[in-house]
Design a protein around this motif. Sequence first.
Motif, PDB file in Angstrom:
ATOM      1  N   LEU A  34      79.757  44.315  81.545  1.00 34.22           N
ATOM      2  CA  LEU A  34      80.249  43.574  80.495  1.00 34.22           C
ATOM      3  C   LEU A  34      78.986  43.827  79.491  1.00 34.22           C
ATOM      4  N   VAL A  41      88.129  43.773  86.793  1.00 36.23           N
ATOM      5  CA  VAL A  41      87.504  45.001  85.580  1.00 36.23           C
ATOM      6  C   VAL A  41      88.208  46.087  84.519  1.00 36.23           C
ATOM      7  N   ARG A  42      89.325  45.697  83.835  1.00 39.14           N
ATOM      8  CA  ARG A  42      90.708  46.259  82.904  1.00 39.14           C
ATOM      9  C   ARG A  42      90.092  47.759  82.965  1.00 39.14           C
ATOM     10  N   ASP A  81      89.037  41.000  80.749  1.00 43.28           N
ATOM     11  CA  ASP A  81      87.419  41.465  81.160  1.00 43.28           C
ATOM     12  C   ASP A  81      87.058  39.214  80.941  1.00 43.28           C
ATOM     13  N   SER A 118      88.211  36.954  83.985  1.00 38.23           N
ATOM     14  CA  SER A 118      87.700  37.847  84.492  1.00 38.23           C
ATOM     15  C   SER A 118      85.886  37.248  85.194  1.00 38.23           C
ATOM     16  N   VAL A 131      82.508  42.061  88.265  1.00 34.63           N
ATOM     17  CA  VAL A 131      82.640  42.852  86.825  1.00 34.63           C
ATOM     18  C   VAL A 131      81.436  42.224  85.798  1.00 34.63           C
TER      19      VAL A 131
END
Length: 429
Positions: A13, A108-109, A91, A94, A9
């Motif tokens: 981001l 991950v969204r 997220d 995560s 993840v």
Amino acid sequence: MSETAYPPVSAHLDDVEAARTEGRRKMDWAAQHMPILEALREEFEADKPLSGQRIAMAMHVEAKTANLVELLALGGAEVTITGCNPLSTHDDVSAALDTHENITSYAVRGVDEEGYYAAIDAALEINPTITVDDGMDMVAAIHEDHPELLESIVGGCEETTTGVHRLRAMDADGALEYPVFAVNDTPMKTLFDNVHGTGESSLATIAMTTNLSYAGKNVVVAGYGYCGRGVAKKAAGQNANVIVTEVDPRKALEAHMEGYEVLPMREAAAKADVIITTTGNRDVVVEEHFEVMNDGVLLANAGHFDIEIDLDALDELAVDRYEARDGVEAYELADGRRLNVLAEGRLVNLASPIALGHPVEVMDQSFGVQAACVRELAENGDAYDAGVHDVPDELDRDIASIKLDAEGVDHDTLSDTQAEYLDSWDHGT
């Protein structure tokens, strides 16, 4: 297993550290209200019952789930996790999980279908000994795409109704190659998670998403299993007129004798202000139902996959589509009626923008059972043949006892004479 591993993840981001801080804050809040996991945490940290285990998980990655994941890692396991729904991942949570040295999170969204399954493949790179699933997508991926992993897998756990249904069908066909506990079907899950969790969280999410009341509205609940019962009960408690649709005559009769109106969906749809599906099946609300709905109806799914409401048919009927509110898409028909779909037809209590899932206390119970089942597989996995298994009753009762102790609730126990009587066949009237 793949030439290029799907990244965890953190690679997805922009501000990883801020996400981790916020995710940890959410986890800490949930942990304060999860006495079962707290009790198990002490045991797992001390005894390390999962040492040497590699656990691959496909779950709704949010704060409550994260505390289960961390518990398993503290018990000595190496853990990978990804989402079981493209819209239910938080997220920040995560990212917080991914900081633990024994946990890798790929959730991950908002990933597309390709990314969703790539993340499952990445989680399986761990060569798991145990799987934990919510919907059976990971079990299916192992059997269909990575059968080489089957040799090392001791067993698995399945969290939800749809996943258990799929597993039982797989088992009936002789295709399930390792033992899986049907966590969904055990009393500590079914009686609380499905009834109170689904009922409360679905209705709360719909209300917060729409800013509308249930009082005086006709709320149609499709399906009267445990989830449907919970939705119907909680909606009635908010002064809605509840209508139930069912395909099973026994469940339809049960709903009728509980005081609800029972109708076929075509008749119910024509009266509905809100329709909530809880069946876990496909094509529950279809074109013939859209044709008779009132302007402004709310359509939400509290079952599982996004196939209970036929959105393809609705899209074909619509002359316009637009975002009416965050998490609400309006489909405008040729005659001017607007049918409002929440959370893209996915699980409304998890996939809506403001969704938080089931209440913390409810998931503490379900995840306590999950943790106990994982420990049982680690310690006694060889005792179970391939197929779907009920959770051992003793494990389920132990979780209930932990919860009662935490709540300060005492209860009766059987005397030796009573226990002997119940176990005998030769005591007459």
